[in-house]
Design a protein around this motif. Structure first.
Motif, PDB file in Angstrom:
ATOM      1  N   ALA A 209      -3.483   5.693  -1.878  1.00 37.78           N
ATOM      2  CA  ALA A 209      -4.068   5.189  -1.076  1.00 37.78           C
ATOM      3  C   ALA A 209      -3.744   5.602   0.789  1.00 37.78           C
ATOM      4  N   LYS A 210      -3.058   6.195   1.686  1.00 40.70           N
ATOM      5  CA  LYS A 210      -2.488   6.445   3.019  1.00 40.70           C
ATOM      6  C   LYS A 210      -3.230   8.624   2.808  1.00 40.70           C
ATOM      7  N   ARG A 211      -3.867   9.010   1.360  1.00 41.35           N
ATOM      8  CA  ARG A 211      -4.205  10.272   1.788  1.00 41.35           C
ATOM      9  C   ARG A 211      -5.623   9.754   1.348  1.00 41.35           C
ATOM     10  N   ALA A 212      -6.470   8.885   1.103  1.00 36.33           N
ATOM     11  CA  ALA A 212      -7.370   8.487   0.763  1.00 36.33           C
ATOM     12  C   ALA A 212      -8.110   7.925   2.053  1.00 36.33           C
ATOM     13  N   ALA A 213      -7.124   7.523   2.483  1.00 30.96           N
ATOM     14  CA  ALA A 213      -7.451   6.725   3.815  1.00 30.96           C
ATOM     15  C   ALA A 213      -7.706   7.997   4.687  1.00 30.96           C
TER      16      ALA A 213
ATOM     17  N   LEU B 123      -7.315   0.407  11.312  1.00 34.33           N
ATOM     18  CA  LEU B 123      -5.615   0.880  11.287  1.00 34.33           C
ATOM     19  C   LEU B 123      -4.962   1.677  10.446  1.00 34.33           C
ATOM     20  N   GLY B 124      -5.410   2.223   9.342  1.00 33.80           N
ATOM     21  CA  GLY B 124      -5.058   3.111   8.595  1.00 33.80           C
ATOM     22  C   GLY B 124      -4.955   2.416   6.602  1.00 33.80           C
ATOM     23  N   VAL B 125      -4.223   2.096   6.290  1.00 32.81           N
ATOM     24  CA  VAL B 125      -3.502   0.719   5.285  1.00 32.81           C
ATOM     25  C   VAL B 125      -3.222  -0.021   4.911  1.00 32.81           C
ATOM     26  N   ILE B 126      -3.741  -1.067   4.765  1.00 36.71           N
ATOM     27  CA  ILE B 126      -3.688  -2.373   4.928  1.00 36.71           C
ATOM     28  C   ILE B 126      -2.972  -2.714   2.777  1.00 36.71           C
TER      29      ILE B 126
ATOM     30  N   THR C 233     -20.454   7.140  -5.276  1.00 36.64           N
ATOM     31  CA  THR C 233     -19.567   6.944  -4.015  1.00 36.64           C
ATOM     32  C   THR C 233     -19.168   7.838  -3.038  1.00 36.64           C
ATOM     33  N   LYS C 234     -18.803   7.921  -1.641  1.00 34.12           N
ATOM     34  CA  LYS C 234     -18.472   9.310  -1.670  1.00 34.12           C
ATOM     35  C   LYS C 234     -16.526   8.577  -0.763  1.00 34.12           C
ATOM     36  N   ILE C 235     -16.325   7.449  -1.343  1.00 37.70           N
ATOM     37  CA  ILE C 235     -15.228   6.611  -1.132  1.00 37.70           C
ATOM     38  C   ILE C 235     -14.437   6.854  -2.164  1.00 37.70           C
ATOM     39  N   PRO C 236     -13.734   7.877  -2.306  1.00 39.87           N
ATOM     40  CA  PRO C 236     -12.363   8.268  -3.291  1.00 39.87           C
ATOM     41  C   PRO C 236     -11.895   7.016  -3.690  1.00 39.87           C
TER      42      PRO C 236
END
Length: 419
Positions: free
Chosen positions: A16-20, A119-122, A173-176
């Motif tokens: 998740a952090k990498r995807a953020a 925020l980053g990762v929720i 989509t462009k979102i991983p």
């Protein structure tokens, strides 16, 4: 804690952090297009979502879930289309990131800008309601955040299927798809692992009952945006219009009794009660509302039970209400101070001075004058889908929409300045 659970949860948080990082650089158009694609995919696959939900409902019946919990758990075609359409509403909203909050130039020519950033990762920990899976994801992605979802075991099949559908949509989509993580383990250790991953999770948001919220607040080392239970009060002042008061009371109590902004306690000025107690009792009876009252109420009503200390603090989430007769607005405020949860409170009165006193003295996220507490909702207040209702004071309070999922960053631009 078993090594396997710890490793799995940590790996999901790392992904998740990498995807953020990738998500944070996408344009508003790209994020909006993604939300529309997810919404369409949810609608196109509503039948498989309902099939999964049916398993959760069957398990709930076997375990003896009460009607309030079953209502929060249940999905219908209409509810699926409703939360899908909620994503489209979120897409219409202004991008909360990249906004210059303020700027100035120092005497040495250094330009300073304060801008909003994700925020980053929720980390989202919640119970029962499968719609939260979609609402939270939509708000997170729109605000440029990745999200790690940990739903309750009572909705495990519904949530898994919803996330599966959303993952398939994200592939277009462009979102991983790694930006949306769902922890499928129903083991408590998985939740406890989320509490302590400060290096991967930027904020935790608990949404559910008091026991869940307290567990997160008391045990997490990750910063928490605390949502709260709703022991919401309505105070009928001596100068309240009777028709207005009863209409607001019935809406706040019966529209959806199982939600956190429903009224749970009624405080009534003694003069108003003496004049209108008969019509108040009949109205409550007409709507099959069970009453737990103080001695004055019990003596005046035919079927009221004497309220215990527990009743004044209870979030009933059903057609029950606690009623207390008070001498003035100050006593009403004192009662709310003692038993309220700082969620939503209302005064019904035609006296502007009494209304101002109430609204000034009551400490709550949302305060109403001559209106129902049911409006404490992101959609009702124009925020789009909400991620929760904060009853704390930092850094967000009340219904939390997109702006609550951002923080600030200072950007300085110079021309060789040194200090």
């Amino acid at each position: 804690m078993t090594t396997a659970i710890k490793t799995n949860v940590e790996n999901q948080a790392i992904q998740a952090k990498r995807a953020a990082k990738k998500l944070s650089v996408l344009s508003n158009t790209e994020k909006n297009e993604s939300l529309h694609i997810i919404a369409k995919e949810l609608e196109d696959h509503y039948e498989v979502i309902l099939e999964a939900n049916a398993i959760d409902l069957q398990n709930g019946e076997k375990q003896g879930f009460d009607s309030a919990l079953m209502d929060r758990l249940a999905l219908t075609k209409e509810r699926v289309f409703e939360f899908a359409n909620g994503l489209r509403e979120v897409a219409k909203l202004e991008d909360p990131t990249g906004i210059v909050k303020t700027s100035w130039v120092l005497e040495n020519g250094l330009k300073v800008e304060q801008i909003s950033v994700p925020l980053g990762v929720i980390g989202m920990i919640y119970e029962a309601r499968p719609n939260v899976t979609v609402d939270a994801t939509g708000l997170a992605l729109k605000s440029g955040n990745a999200i790690v979802l940990k739903g309750g075991s009572n909705a495990i099949y519904s949530n898994q299927k919803i996330v599966e559908v959303m993952h398939n949509a994200l592939l277009k989509t462009k979102i991983p798809k790694e930006a949306v993580q769902f922890i499928a383990s129903t083991d408590r250790e998985a939740t406890q692992q989320l509490f302590t991953m400060k290096e991967h999770i930027d904020v935790l948001i608990p949404r559910g009952g008091a026991s869940l919220i307290n567990a997160v607040v008391n045990n997490a080392t990750v910063p928490v945006l605390e949502t709260g239970v709703g022991n919401c009060h309505i105070y009928i002042d001596q100068d309240a219009d009777v028709e207005k008061a009863l209409s607001i009371l019935i809406n706040a109590k019966t529209d959806r009794p199982a939600v956190c902004n429903a009224a749970e306690t009624l405080l009534v000025h003694s003069a108003w009660f003496d004049q209108y107690k008969a019509v108040l009792e009949k109205t409550l009876q007409d709507y099959h509302i069970q009453v737990f009252g103080d001695e004055t109420v019990v003596q005046s009503f035919t079927n009221a039970s004497l309220a215990s200390e527990k009743d004044w603090a209870e979030e009933y989430l059903n057609l029950s209400i606690a009623i207390k007769v008070v001498k003035d607005v100050e006593e009403a405020v004192e009662h709310i101070d003692q038993y309220g949860t700082k969620h939503s409170e209302a005064i019904i009165t035609e006296n502007t001075a009494s209304a101002q006193t109430f609204m000034t003295l009551v400490d709550a996220a949302a305060i109403y004058h001559n209106a129902s507490t049911r409006f404490t909702d992101g959609g009702a207040l124009g925020f789009g889908a909400e991620i929760g209702i904060s009853t704390q004071k930092l850094h967000a309070r009340g219904p939390m929409g997109l702006p609550a999922l951002t923080t600030i960053k200072y950007i300085m631009s110079g021309n060789g300045q040194v200090r």
